[in-house]
Scaffold this motif. Structure first.
Motif, PDB file in Angstrom:
ATOM      1  N   ARG A   2       0.832  -1.208   0.000  1.00 28.12           N
ATOM      2  CA  ARG A   2       0.000   0.000   0.000  1.00 28.12           C
ATOM      3  C   ARG A   2       0.869   1.260   0.000  1.00 28.12           C
ATOM      4  O   ARG A   2       1.819   1.371   0.762  1.00 28.12           O
ATOM      5  CB  ARG A   2      -0.868  -0.009   1.257  1.00 28.12           C
ATOM      6  N   MET A   4       2.190   5.000   0.644  1.00 28.68           N
ATOM      7  CA  MET A   4       2.061   5.943   1.775  1.00 28.68           C
ATOM      8  C   MET A   4       1.565   7.307   1.295  1.00 28.68           C
ATOM      9  O   MET A   4       1.236   8.164   2.080  1.00 28.68           O
ATOM     10  CB  MET A   4       3.419   6.137   2.456  1.00 28.68           C
ATOM     11  N   PRO A  61      -5.616  10.231   6.791  1.00 31.27           N
ATOM     12  CA  PRO A  61      -5.094   8.908   7.147  1.00 31.27           C
ATOM     13  C   PRO A  61      -3.658   8.676   6.671  1.00 31.27           C
ATOM     14  O   PRO A  61      -2.906   7.927   7.292  1.00 31.27           O
ATOM     15  CB  PRO A  61      -6.060   7.936   6.455  1.00 31.27           C
ATOM     16  N   HIS A  62      -3.253   9.313   5.573  1.00 34.40           N
ATOM     17  CA  HIS A  62      -1.874   9.152   5.083  1.00 34.40           C
ATOM     18  C   HIS A  62      -0.882   9.767   6.066  1.00 34.40           C
ATOM     19  O   HIS A  62       0.207   9.244   6.302  1.00 34.40           O
ATOM     20  CB  HIS A  62      -1.716   9.799   3.705  1.00 34.40           C
ATOM     21  N   ARG A  65      -0.487   7.393   9.036  1.00 33.11           N
ATOM     22  CA  ARG A  65       0.351   6.230   8.723  1.00 33.11           C
ATOM     23  C   ARG A  65       1.829   6.607   8.815  1.00 33.11           C
ATOM     24  O   ARG A  65       2.644   5.853   9.328  1.00 33.11           O
ATOM     25  CB  ARG A  65       0.016   5.710   7.322  1.00 33.11           C
ATOM     26  N   ARG A  68       2.743   7.106  12.541  1.00 30.45           N
ATOM     27  CA  ARG A  68       2.829   5.812  13.245  1.00 30.45           C
ATOM     28  C   ARG A  68       4.134   5.104  12.929  1.00 30.45           C
ATOM     29  O   ARG A  68       4.713   4.454  13.785  1.00 30.45           O
ATOM     30  CB  ARG A  68       1.644   4.918  12.849  1.00 30.45           C
ATOM     31  N   LYS A  69       4.595   5.251  11.690  1.00 34.10           N
ATOM     32  CA  LYS A  69       5.878   4.625  11.298  1.00 34.10           C
ATOM     33  C   LYS A  69       7.027   5.157  12.130  1.00 34.10           C
ATOM     34  O   LYS A  69       8.084   4.545  12.224  1.00 34.10           O
ATOM     35  CB  LYS A  69       6.159   4.904   9.816  1.00 34.10           C
ATOM     36  N   THR A  74      -1.115   7.485  17.602  1.00 31.12           N
ATOM     37  CA  THR A  74      -1.979   8.334  16.768  1.00 31.12           C
ATOM     38  C   THR A  74      -3.457   7.986  16.919  1.00 31.12           C
ATOM     39  O   THR A  74      -3.804   6.854  17.242  1.00 31.12           O
ATOM     40  CB  THR A  74      -1.630   8.188  15.268  1.00 31.12           C
ATOM     41  N   ARG A  76      -7.143   9.032  14.659  1.00 27.45           N
ATOM     42  CA  ARG A  76      -7.725   9.824  13.565  1.00 27.45           C
ATOM     43  C   ARG A  76      -8.898  10.621  14.124  1.00 27.45           C
ATOM     44  O   ARG A  76      -9.812  10.058  14.740  1.00 27.45           O
ATOM     45  CB  ARG A  76      -8.197   8.913  12.439  1.00 27.45           C
TER      46      ARG A  76
END
Ligand SMILES: C[S@@+](CC[C@H](N)C(=O)[O-])C[C@H]1O[C@@H](n2cnc3c(N)ncnc32)[C@H](O)[C@@H]1O
Length: 189
Positions: A2, A4, A61-62, A65, A68-69, A74, A76
């Motif tokens: 997916r 990023m 949401p991007h 992500r 979180r990496k 986090t 939303r």
């Protein structure tokens, strides 16, 4: 795998770094911190070792992500919607640019810049709900631009029961970036 979609997430810029410097001066080790609209999470990442807890939110949401990496906690959320907790320190570098229909960007990145026609369409509801999310003694740092109308923002803060103090400012060719420190007027009664 997916994607990023990094091009859909705000790239840290002068405003990010001005808010970060102000936050590093403001944060205390016992603070629970909320960074709203965290984007890539640079500010939250720098604060994780300086505060008791850091939670980062974004509507995109991007962005979450990517944050979180970097190991950031986090959630939303659209501004304070669904957030019940209170925090010692709340940080926000919001979309603050006055944006007409013809100025809108494509996709998620629009939400990083688009402050509505006045530049205050995200700033205003943030200030309206801020008091209810500050713990006793809590305070917020809000990044704004002279393009979004400093006088109107300070007036609105007053009407929302907040004391606003300028704690950092930086001049650019076409605007001045300002960090406002907000806390409940008259303290927590
Ligand atoms: C100017 S960018 C700042 C990003 C990052 N904090 C930084 O300083 O580099 C504004 C961020 O606020 C997010 N945002 C916009 N509207 C929001 C809303 N209603 N609730 C939560 N986040 C929002 C955008 O997705 C974007 O990531």
């Amino acid at each position: 795998m997916r994607s990023m979609k990094t091009d859909h997430v705000y790239e840290p810029a002068e405003d990010t770094f001005l808010l970060l410097r102000a936050a590093l001066k403001e944060v205390r080790p016992a603070d629970s911190v909320l960074e709203m609209g965290c984007g890539r999470g640079l500010i939250s990442r720098e604060l994780t070792s300086k505060a008791r807890r850091v939670i980062a939110t974004d509507i995109n949401p991007h962005a979450l992500r990517m944050a979180r990496k970097m190991g950031i906690e986090t959630v939303r959320a659209d501004l304070f919607r669904g957030i019940k907790a209170r925090f010692d320190l709340i940080l926000f570098n919001p979309p603050y640019l006055p944006t007409g229909p013809q100025d809108k960007l494509e996709g998620w990145l629009n939400l990083a810049f688009n402050g509505g026609v006045s530049g205050r369409e995200t700033i205003n509801p943030f200030m309206e709900d801020l008091r209810d999310h500050l713990a006793p003694g809590g305070r917020a740092l809000l990044l704004v631009s002279t393009l979004s109308g400093l006088i109107e923002i300070e007036e609105k803060a007053k009407n929302d029961g907040l004391e606003a103090m300028m704690v950092a400012r930086e001049k650019y060719f076409f605007e001045e970036l300002v960090v406002l420190r907000l806390r409940p007027a008259g303290g927590f009664l």
